[in-house]
Design a protein around this motif. Sequence first.
Motif: not given
Length: 124
Positions: A39-53, A59-61, A85-94
């Motif tokens: 909605k607000i615009g963002y800078e995408p990464l060339k390759e997604p990275k995994e963030i451990p939960l 992991y989150a993407k 920016v996380i794909d599939g996050l269940l809330t707007d912001v953490i």
Amino acid sequence: MVKVEKKIKVYKDGRVEEAKTLFDTGSRGSYISKIFAEKIGYEPLKEPKEIPLAVKGKYAKLIGWVVVDLEVEGYVLPEKEVLGVIDGLLTDVIIGLNIMEKYGVYIEDDEIKFKHIPPTSMII
């Protein structure tokens, strides 16, 4: 770990959007959902990275970054913040500890409080 959900305002490029936000003392970083970031615009990464939960083997993407101003409890925080920016996050912001500690944000009785009013960032 303490969590509370509140609405905040997110400012980017002259736009203001209200966001359902989870303040989470168990998260070291701060993130925004892909849907909200689109909605607000963002800078995408060339390759997604995994963030451990906090769940073994889960992991989150992380797919990008966005730089924004945040308004919490009526106060615009004095510095721009970078949110992943996380794909599939269940809330707007953490909002995690990186922002909470920086501005003295804490949770008391399910309310967001500040150690200093207005909130300021501190170099310690």
